[in-house]
Design a protein around this motif. Structure first.
Motif, PDB file in Angstrom:
ATOM      1  N   GLY A 284      37.145  38.932  71.044  1.00  0.00           N
ATOM      2  CA  GLY A 284      38.471  38.961  71.651  1.00  0.00           C
ATOM      3  C   GLY A 284      39.365  39.990  71.000  1.00  0.00           C
ATOM      4  O   GLY A 284      40.206  40.622  71.656  1.00  0.00           O
ATOM      5  N   PRO A 405      32.508  33.981  75.279  1.00  0.00           N
ATOM      6  CA  PRO A 405      33.470  33.518  76.290  1.00  0.00           C
ATOM      7  C   PRO A 405      34.706  32.861  75.680  1.00  0.00           C
ATOM      8  O   PRO A 405      35.826  33.080  76.143  1.00  0.00           O
ATOM      9  CB  PRO A 405      32.655  32.508  77.117  1.00  0.00           C
ATOM     10  N   ALA A 409      38.570  34.489  75.888  1.00  0.00           N
ATOM     11  CA  ALA A 409      39.542  33.631  76.577  1.00  0.00           C
ATOM     12  C   ALA A 409      40.696  33.275  75.643  1.00  0.00           C
ATOM     13  O   ALA A 409      41.874  33.350  76.025  1.00  0.00           O
ATOM     14  CB  ALA A 409      38.853  32.363  77.085  1.00  0.00           C
TER      15      ALA A 409
END
Length: 447
Positions: A284, A405, A409
């Motif tokens: 991220g 993921p 997110a």
């Protein structure tokens, strides 16, 4: 009566020249050791085949979004196809490790490459015939991701099959450098091919690189260090390591199970902790927070983000080469923990030093990460029980890729509500905490 000229004796001249000669000899020896894996035929085949395959992966990675977005598909539909690839890839990692241990890494890699060549070949046919509905692309992406998941643990378990333990560090460094070089060169080449010759040609290139990789694997003799069938892990390691390496190797009871290994091997436990903490926000950080930072705070746009990523990639390439030239490293545990702490510092200050400073820090972080990656993989490959190496790499890959993921997110939510800058010190703190935990483990400090 003339006197003899006041010239230095031969021994004095030798003393004057000796330090330079010794340094030159040492440098030549380091270079020779670094390039030693390339003298092994199977390693040359593995090295060349996987570098070509990595180039092909970049063609696929750029061609797929271009194909979908240029044909009127939405980013949401692109996300569906990418998820259809990513989820089975993670789901197949553990199975890939198990198959690697039972069937041997080369066979699993060969099977995966043949299957992926066929799947991408079918994709080429779909593109040429203009049958690129989302469900059709997903039908290709799902098994393609699964076979990639089978491939990855086998790939990381393969190197000890073809090199002895003393050559593993240089082999890992050469492999890492080749991948980083392919990333640096391949991205631009793939972009040019896709923009000028369209996606179908790029997918064809990808399919052909899988064929080349499969051919190189087929031509290998099967590895000079194939694990012998022995009941004692001590005997396995004694047959493949030098005396010096054995002195630092971890020894395990005969017939140890993977569950027992997870419960008892402190190095593996710390490695998993560091991977989980380091990667929980890292993806991220790179794919959400960093481009947001470049666009908003640095006002540098896409070119600024590209500059930051190029600095990290170039640093990783250099770091891998440095690790290969380091030779035998004493106190590897302490050095790796120190490198993790350094990474935590570099990431923490990136948002607060402007674009030029951030680029410099990303480059330094790349060098640090390149050295750390080579040392870590080498240590695990040397010390893990050889019959369990595939499963070990499968678990490490799950810890690395399985959090993707959640990472992107969470980074998206935090960046939207609190800004991207806060993610960098949070990630650095998590990495520092993991490294400090490792420092408290006597077994790690003794490595």
């Amino acid at each position: 009566m003339s006197s003899a000229p006041n010239t230095p004796s031969a021994s004095e001249e030798q003393n004057n020249i000796a330090p330079d000669s010794k340094q030159a000899l040492k440098s030549r020896r380091l270079l020779t050791d670094f390039l030693a894996p390339l003298r092994v035929r199977d390693f040359r085949l593995l090295f060349g085949g996987q570098m070509i395959s990595t180039l092909g992966d970049l063609f696929y990675a750029i061609a797929l979004p271009w194909l979908m977005l240029s044909s009127g598909r939405t980013p949401q539909e692109l996300g569906i196809v990418l998820a259809a690839y990513g989820v089975p890839r993670v789901g197949a990692l553990l199975l890939g490790g198990i198959l690697s241990d039972h069937l041997r890494p080369r066979r699993v890699m060969l099977l995966s490459d043949i299957a992926r060549a066929l799947l991408v070949g079918i994709l080429v046919g779909l593109v040429i015939s203009d049958h690129t509905e989302v469900w059709q692309l997903c039908a290709i992406a799902i098994p393609l991701g699964a076979f990639t998941g089978l491939f990855l643990p086998a790939y990381y378990a393969m190197l000890p099959e073809v090199l002895n333990d003393d050559e593993l560090q240089a082999g890992n460094a050469l492999n890492s450098a080749s991948i980083q070089f392919a990333l640096l060169v391949g991205s631009g080449a793939a972009g040019i091919v896709v923009s000028r010759l369209q996606s179908g040609f790029a997918f064809t290139v990808d399919a052909l690189t899988f064929v080349v990789s499969a051919a190189t694997l087929f031509l290998m003799h099967g590895g000079q260090n194939a694990a012998p069938t022995l009941t004692s892990n001590n005997a396995i390691q004694e047959s493949t390591t030098s005396k010096e390496t054995q002195e630092e190797s971890a020894y395990f009871p005969p017939n140890i199970t993977f569950g027992q290994l997870l419960r008892t091997w402190r190095l593996l436990q710390v490695a998993l902790l560091v991977v989980i903490f380091g990667n929980f926000l890292f993806n991220g950080l790179i794919e959400v927070a960093l481009p947001t930072l470049a666009r908003n705070q640095f006002a540098a746009g896409a070119s600024g983000y590209g500059l930051l990523m190029a600095a990290f990639g170039g640093g990783s390439l250099l770091g891998g080469l440095i690790a290969g030239l380091m030779g035998r490293v004493r106190h590897r545990g302490k050095l790796m923990l120190a490198l993790i702490m350094a990474l935590a510092c570099w990431y923490t200050f990136i948002p607060f030093v402007g674009l030029i400073g951030a680029t410099l820090l990303m480059g330094i972080a790349g060098v640090t990460n390149g050295i750390l990656t080579v040392l870590a993989f080498t240590l695990l490959q040397q010390q893990a029980p050889r019959p369990l190496l595939g499963r070990l790499m499968g678990v490490l890959m799950v810890a690395t890729l399985g959090l993707y993921p959640f990472s992107v997110a969470l980074a998206g939510v935090i960046s939207t509500h609190l800004g991207p800058a806060i993610l960098f010190p949070i990630s650095g703190t998590m990495m520092l905490a993991a490294a400090l935990f490792g420092w408290l483990q006597r077994e790690i400090r003794k490595l």
